[in-house]
Design a protein around this motif. Structure first.
Motif, PDB file in Angstrom:
ATOM      1  N   PHE A 159       0.841  -1.191   0.000  1.00 38.86           N
ATOM      2  CA  PHE A 159       0.000   0.000   0.000  1.00 38.86           C
ATOM      3  C   PHE A 159       0.882   1.249   0.000  1.00 38.86           C
ATOM      4  N   ASN A 160       2.059   1.085   0.582  1.00 33.90           N
ATOM      5  CA  ASN A 160       3.082   2.129   0.544  1.00 33.90           C
ATOM      6  C   ASN A 160       4.391   1.476   0.132  1.00 33.90           C
ATOM      7  N   CYS A 161       4.997   1.961  -0.925  1.00 36.78           N
ATOM      8  CA  CYS A 161       6.268   1.422  -1.424  1.00 36.78           C
ATOM      9  C   CYS A 161       7.289   2.551  -1.480  1.00 36.78           C
ATOM     10  N   GLU A 162       8.451   2.289  -0.908  1.00 35.23           N
ATOM     11  CA  GLU A 162       9.484   3.315  -0.857  1.00 35.23           C
ATOM     12  C   GLU A 162      10.816   2.755  -1.342  1.00 35.23           C
ATOM     13  N   ALA A 163      11.614   3.612  -1.944  1.00 40.12           N
ATOM     14  CA  ALA A 163      12.977   3.258  -2.340  1.00 40.12           C
ATOM     15  C   ALA A 163      13.928   3.825  -1.279  1.00 40.12           C
ATOM     16  N   PRO A 164      15.124   3.290  -1.127  1.00 40.74           N
ATOM     17  CA  PRO A 164      15.648   2.192  -1.938  1.00 40.74           C
ATOM     18  C   PRO A 164      15.227   0.836  -1.389  1.00 40.74           C
ATOM     19  N   GLY A 165      15.283  -0.133  -2.255  1.00 47.98           N
ATOM     20  CA  GLY A 165      14.999  -1.501  -1.878  1.00 47.98           C
ATOM     21  C   GLY A 165      15.624  -2.426  -2.901  1.00 47.98           C
ATOM     22  N   CYS A 166      16.114  -3.553  -2.485  1.00 48.71           N
ATOM     23  CA  CYS A 166      16.728  -4.503  -3.409  1.00 48.71           C
ATOM     24  C   CYS A 166      16.401  -5.898  -2.917  1.00 48.71           C
ATOM     25  N   ASN A 167      15.211  -6.359  -3.251  1.00 45.66           N
ATOM     26  CA  ASN A 167      14.734  -7.648  -2.776  1.00 45.66           C
ATOM     27  C   ASN A 167      14.928  -8.716  -3.847  1.00 45.66           C
ATOM     28  N   PRO A 168      15.222  -9.962  -3.438  1.00 48.03           N
ATOM     29  CA  PRO A 168      15.401 -11.041  -4.413  1.00 48.03           C
ATOM     30  C   PRO A 168      14.222 -11.098  -5.381  1.00 48.03           C
ATOM     31  N   PRO A 169      14.478 -11.388  -6.673  1.00 45.33           N
ATOM     32  CA  PRO A 169      15.764 -11.848  -7.236  1.00 45.33           C
ATOM     33  C   PRO A 169      16.756 -10.737  -7.541  1.00 45.33           C
ATOM     34  N   ALA A 170      16.413  -9.483  -7.235  1.00 41.88           N
ATOM     35  CA  ALA A 170      17.376  -8.400  -7.451  1.00 41.88           C
ATOM     36  C   ALA A 170      18.539  -8.552  -6.475  1.00 41.88           C
ATOM     37  N   GLN A 171      19.712  -8.098  -6.892  1.00 40.69           N
ATOM     38  CA  GLN A 171      20.912  -8.202  -6.051  1.00 40.69           C
ATOM     39  C   GLN A 171      21.699  -6.895  -6.135  1.00 40.69           C
ATOM     40  N   VAL A 172      22.402  -6.603  -5.056  1.00 42.60           N
ATOM     41  CA  VAL A 172      23.268  -5.422  -5.052  1.00 42.60           C
ATOM     42  C   VAL A 172      24.597  -5.790  -5.705  1.00 42.60           C
ATOM     43  N   ILE A 173      24.961  -5.069  -6.743  1.00 43.17           N
ATOM     44  CA  ILE A 173      26.244  -5.255  -7.423  1.00 43.17           C
ATOM     45  C   ILE A 173      27.053  -3.973  -7.248  1.00 43.17           C
ATOM     46  N   TYR A 174      28.203  -4.112  -6.671  1.00 42.23           N
ATOM     47  CA  TYR A 174      29.022  -2.944  -6.383  1.00 42.23           C
ATOM     48  C   TYR A 174      29.271  -2.133  -7.650  1.00 42.23           C
ATOM     49  N   GLY A 175      29.039  -0.848  -7.559  1.00 41.40           N
ATOM     50  CA  GLY A 175      29.242   0.049  -8.689  1.00 41.40           C
ATOM     51  C   GLY A 175      28.037   0.172  -9.599  1.00 41.40           C
ATOM     52  N   LEU A 176      27.095  -0.757  -9.465  1.00 37.72           N
ATOM     53  CA  LEU A 176      25.910  -0.723 -10.329  1.00 37.72           C
ATOM     54  C   LEU A 176      24.618  -0.541  -9.533  1.00 37.72           C
ATOM     55  N   GLY A 177      24.691  -0.688  -8.229  1.00 41.69           N
ATOM     56  CA  GLY A 177      23.492  -0.567  -7.412  1.00 41.69           C
ATOM     57  C   GLY A 177      22.677  -1.847  -7.422  1.00 41.69           C
TER      58      GLY A 177
END
Length: 290
Positions: A159-177
């Motif tokens: 109902f409320n969505c805020e950034a930042p967020g990186c939930n699977p299957p997304a992954q944090v990659i250094y330098g790319l976010g």
């Protein structure tokens, strides 16, 4: 409260019938009670006082029509005193609530359902747009309700969505976010639009140092496929940074010939860039825009 009123009036009517008296002002008072005016209890008290006086006179009935009227009114008040919602005499749907009324009842479908109360069907809030999900959240209909879910790039309850967020299957990659794989094979343009729909973009700005972690993270997810990235005509979509150095391109790439759209390979060997026809279909990598 209406059962208390009905009982009092019914008793009064029976006394009036027995006494044979139905004065005009008493009839007027009963009419006022029936129409549901305010101060009804004061009226009933007044009526009962009149009945007490009449009962004390012990007069016999002299007007059959008055008794008939009293009998009809007593039947009316018996209907008035019944609570079909409580005694089970209603025909409301199991998906509706029963609401008692002055006379009879009404059926109201529960929230999430629509109908006349006797029959109720599930409402697809997601389809008709009555849900309250966040504009970026997905809406999934359920029986009688719905579920909101934030996209992988965001955090929240749907109902409320805020950034930042990186939930699977997304992954944090250094330098790319935050980077998310899209396993569905699409043309380059459709892949780009799919990323946009997620509040992201086709991944850009990849350097040699970033290719190895990309391969390790997403090789199995994307089955080592050729993956669309934000490259067109050998440049990032920003148009400012050409894809360099030349060593990142496969030896015979870019080879032109209307192969304008760029991809990278995540095969076990060293990843590299190549170009292909934009109408080809491949998985893609999206990059969260912060």
């Amino acid at each position: 409260m209406k059962r208390r009123e009905a009982a009092a009036v019914l008793i009064a009517l029976l006394f009036l019938c027995r006494s044979g008296r139905m004065e005009e002002d008493t009839k007027s008072l009963l009419k006022t009670i029936i129409t549901g005016q305010e101060k009804i209890f004061q009226m009933i008290d007044d009526l009962q006082n009149r009945v007490s006086k009449i009962e004390g006179s012990q007069k016999s009935p002299t007007n059959a029509q008055q008794c008939s009227t009293a009998h009809q009114l007593s039947q009316f008040y018996q209907r008035l005193s019944r609570d079909e919602c409580r005694d089970g005499g209603h025909n409301c749907s199991k998906l509706a609530r029963c609401e008692d009324k002055l006379i009879g009842y009404r059926c109201v479908c529960f929230e999430g359902y629509a109908g006349n109360g006797n029959q109720c069907q599930d409402v697809n809030e997601c389809r008709i747009g009555t849900h309250k999900c966040h504009s970026l959240a997905s809406c999934t209909n359920t029986v009688g309700s719905y579920i909101c879910k934030c996209p992988p790039w965001y955090v929240g309850d749907g109902f409320n969505c805020e950034a930042p967020g990186c939930n699977p299957p997304a992954q944090v990659i250094y330098g790319l976010g935050c980077v998310m794989p899209d396993t569905k094979k699409k043309t380059w343009e459709l892949a780009r639009q799919s990323c946009r729909d997620k509040g992201a973009r086709l991944i850009e700005g990849i350097t040699p140092e970033m290719l190895i972690p990309l391969k390790k993270t997403f090789h199995e997810v994307l089955e080592g496929w050729l993956v669309w990235v934000g490259v067109k005509n050998a440049r990032w979509l920003t148009g400012k940074i050409p894809v360099t150095p030349r060593s990142l391109w496969r030896e015979d790439e870019p080879d032109g010939d209307n192969q304008q759209c760029g991809w990278i390979t995540l095969w076990p060997m060293t990843p590299y860039f190549g170009d292909a026809y934009c109408s080809n279909v491949s998985p893609s990598l999206c990059q969260r825009i912060y």
